[in-house]
Design a protein around this motif. Structure first.
Motif, PDB file in Angstrom:
ATOM      1  N   GLU A 243     115.293 -26.609 101.705  1.00 18.70           N
ATOM      2  CA  GLU A 243     114.548 -25.867 100.696  1.00 18.70           C
ATOM      3  C   GLU A 243     115.295 -25.849  99.367  1.00 18.70           C
ATOM      4  O   GLU A 243     114.697 -26.059  98.296  1.00 18.70           O
ATOM      5  CB  GLU A 243     114.301 -24.439 101.180  1.00 18.70           C
ATOM      6  CG  GLU A 243     113.444 -23.618 100.231  1.00 18.70           C
ATOM      7  CD  GLU A 243     113.063 -22.268 100.801  1.00 18.70           C
ATOM      8  OE1 GLU A 243     112.523 -21.446 100.036  1.00 18.70           O
ATOM      9  OE2 GLU A 243     113.311 -22.038 101.996  1.00 18.70           O
TER      10      GLU A 243
ATOM     11  N   HIS B 267     115.241 -29.414  97.715  1.00 23.32           N
ATOM     12  CA  HIS B 267     113.969 -29.728  97.052  1.00 23.32           C
ATOM     13  C   HIS B 267     113.776 -28.881  95.790  1.00 23.32           C
ATOM     14  O   HIS B 267     113.195 -29.354  94.801  1.00 23.32           O
ATOM     15  CB  HIS B 267     112.810 -29.507  98.026  1.00 23.32           C
ATOM     16  CG  HIS B 267     112.632 -30.626  99.008  1.00 23.32           C
ATOM     17  ND1 HIS B 267     113.076 -30.556 100.314  1.00 23.32           N
ATOM     18  CD2 HIS B 267     112.087 -31.855  98.870  1.00 23.32           C
ATOM     19  CE1 HIS B 267     112.791 -31.672 100.942  1.00 23.32           C
ATOM     20  NE2 HIS B 267     112.197 -32.481 100.096  1.00 23.32           N
ATOM     21  N   TYR B 268     114.278 -27.645  95.818  1.00 23.26           N
ATOM     22  CA  TYR B 268     114.185 -26.794  94.625  1.00 23.26           C
ATOM     23  C   TYR B 268     114.967 -27.413  93.475  1.00 23.26           C
ATOM     24  O   TYR B 268     114.451 -27.545  92.346  1.00 23.26           O
ATOM     25  CB  TYR B 268     114.725 -25.400  94.932  1.00 23.26           C
ATOM     26  CG  TYR B 268     114.875 -24.532  93.699  1.00 23.26           C
ATOM     27  CD1 TYR B 268     113.776 -23.882  93.140  1.00 23.26           C
ATOM     28  CD2 TYR B 268     116.114 -24.378  93.084  1.00 23.26           C
ATOM     29  CE1 TYR B 268     113.907 -23.102  92.001  1.00 23.26           C
ATOM     30  CE2 TYR B 268     116.257 -23.601  91.945  1.00 23.26           C
ATOM     31  CZ  TYR B 268     115.153 -22.966  91.409  1.00 23.26           C
ATOM     32  OH  TYR B 268     115.296 -22.208  90.268  1.00 23.26           O
TER      33      TYR B 268
ATOM     34  N   LEU C 111     115.888 -30.507  93.208  1.00 25.99           N
ATOM     35  CA  LEU C 111     115.270 -31.785  92.858  1.00 25.99           C
ATOM     36  C   LEU C 111     114.119 -31.567  91.870  1.00 25.99           C
ATOM     37  O   LEU C 111     114.036 -32.268  90.850  1.00 25.99           O
ATOM     38  CB  LEU C 111     114.758 -32.482  94.126  1.00 25.99           C
ATOM     39  CG  LEU C 111     113.988 -33.791  93.901  1.00 25.99           C
ATOM     40  CD1 LEU C 111     114.884 -34.835  93.239  1.00 25.99           C
ATOM     41  CD2 LEU C 111     113.424 -34.320  95.214  1.00 25.99           C
ATOM     42  N   ARG C 112     113.243 -30.609  92.158  1.00 28.88           N
ATOM     43  CA  ARG C 112     112.135 -30.333  91.232  1.00 28.88           C
ATOM     44  C   ARG C 112     112.661 -29.911  89.866  1.00 28.88           C
ATOM     45  O   ARG C 112     112.113 -30.296  88.822  1.00 28.88           O
ATOM     46  CB  ARG C 112     111.238 -29.244  91.813  1.00 28.88           C
ATOM     47  CG  ARG C 112     110.437 -29.667  93.034  1.00 28.88           C
ATOM     48  CD  ARG C 112     109.361 -28.643  93.373  1.00 28.88           C
ATOM     49  NE  ARG C 112     109.934 -27.344  93.708  1.00 28.88           N
ATOM     50  CZ  ARG C 112     110.281 -26.968  94.926  1.00 28.88           C
ATOM     51  NH1 ARG C 112     110.126 -27.804  95.948  1.00 28.88           N
ATOM     52  NH2 ARG C 112     110.766 -25.759  95.152  1.00 28.88           N
TER      53      ARG C 112
ATOM     54  N   GLY D  13     111.272 -37.468  96.385  1.00 24.40           N
ATOM     55  CA  GLY D  13     111.902 -36.690  97.447  1.00 24.40           C
ATOM     56  C   GLY D  13     113.152 -37.366  97.983  1.00 24.40           C
ATOM     57  O   GLY D  13     113.809 -38.141  97.275  1.00 24.40           O
TER      58      GLY D  13
ATOM     59  N   MET E  37     118.471 -36.707 103.724  1.00 25.90           N
ATOM     60  CA  MET E  37     118.341 -35.303 104.108  1.00 25.90           C
ATOM     61  C   MET E  37     119.215 -34.985 105.315  1.00 25.90           C
ATOM     62  O   MET E  37     119.833 -33.901 105.381  1.00 25.90           O
ATOM     63  CB  MET E  37     116.882 -34.980 104.410  1.00 25.90           C
ATOM     64  CG  MET E  37     116.640 -33.514 104.751  1.00 25.90           C
ATOM     65  SD  MET E  37     117.225 -32.356 103.462  1.00 25.90           S
ATOM     66  CE  MET E  37     116.093 -32.755 102.114  1.00 25.90           C
TER      67      MET E  37
END
Length: 246
Positions: A110, A113-114, A116-117, A129, A135
């Motif tokens: 989580e 990805h946070y 990354l955005r 992604g 990962m």
């Protein structure tokens, strides 16, 4: 904060952090790194005493909720007379202990990805992604620098990534052991254990980290999980020298 003309370069009035946070919340990171003088002033504000801007004489009172964070053992710092006892008990109302990132593996995807955005939005890169292999490596890594290290790893990967997915080859991870793992600086259970204070142990660890990074302070701070400014203060506090051997 300061008033206009309070010192050279003060061309206009500046509202301080506490005054700006009146009626809200202020977050103070690395609370254990405060100098004794700042600790005394901070305690007065926490106790509700008014304060003034630099160069001003108008008393200012605020109603602020304070959240303070630290990775230090403040109780030990109080015992070592590095942190004020009265300030410690004033802050110690509700304590929330956050486990190291390696102890909450479920948070890693989580958070990854946070970040990354966040960095895709800042850089405009078209990255969708992570590959399964990337990962898996993020999840298996021990993260000695905790969330700050993860954030910097993702930022670097976004810059280096040449495809639409971040792969293992885009992840630059350190080989440093975590503070509680085998291979740390001191083996408490070993026969060669040498009793030293926490301050001495921290000094040795920071010196070793600086030597490891060839005195790249930004990289060393990232691996230590602290801010660059905090590392600079510790270097001055311990009188560390680039030519010193650890």
């Amino acid at each position: 904060g300061h008033e206009r003309g309070a010192f050279t370069g003060a061309t206009e009035r500046k509202i301080g952090k506490f005054e700006a946070a009146d009626g809200g919340t202020i977050m103070l990171d690395e609370i254990g790194e405060m100098s004794p003088g700042i600790q005394a002033k901070f305690l007065r504000v926490l106790e509700g005493h008014p304060f003034e801007r630099v160069g001003g004489n108008k008393p200012i009172k605020v109603n602020v909720r304070v959240i303070a964070a630290t990775n230090r053992d403040l109780e030990q710092d109080v015992a070592d007379k590095l942190f004020r006892r009265d300030l410690y008990f004033r802050l110690h109302v509700l304590e929330i202990l956050v486990p190291a990132l390696r102890k909450r593996v479920e948070d890693i995807p989580e958070l990854a990805h946070y970040f990354l955005r966040q960095y895709v939005g800042e850089t405009g890169r078209r990255i969708e992604g992570f590959t399964d292999e990337a990962m898996e490596q993020l999840i298996r890594y021990r993260w000695p620098g905790n969330v700050r290290e993860l954030k910097n790893v993702i930022e670097r990967a976004v810059v280096l990534c040449r495809g639409r997915m971040i792969d293992q080859s885009d992840l630059l991870l350190s080989k440093l052991p975590t503070s509680g793992s085998t291979g740390a600086i001191v083996d408490v259970a070993g026969a060669s254990f040498n009793p030293v204070s926490l301050a001495d142990l921290e000094r040795q660890h920071i010196q070793a980290m600086l030597d490891h990074t060839s005195w790249n302070k930004s990289r060393a701070a990232t691996m230590l999980g602290i801010e660059r400014s905090t590392l600079d203060r510790k270097i001055r506090r311990y009188g560390l020298d680039r030519d010193e051997t650890s």
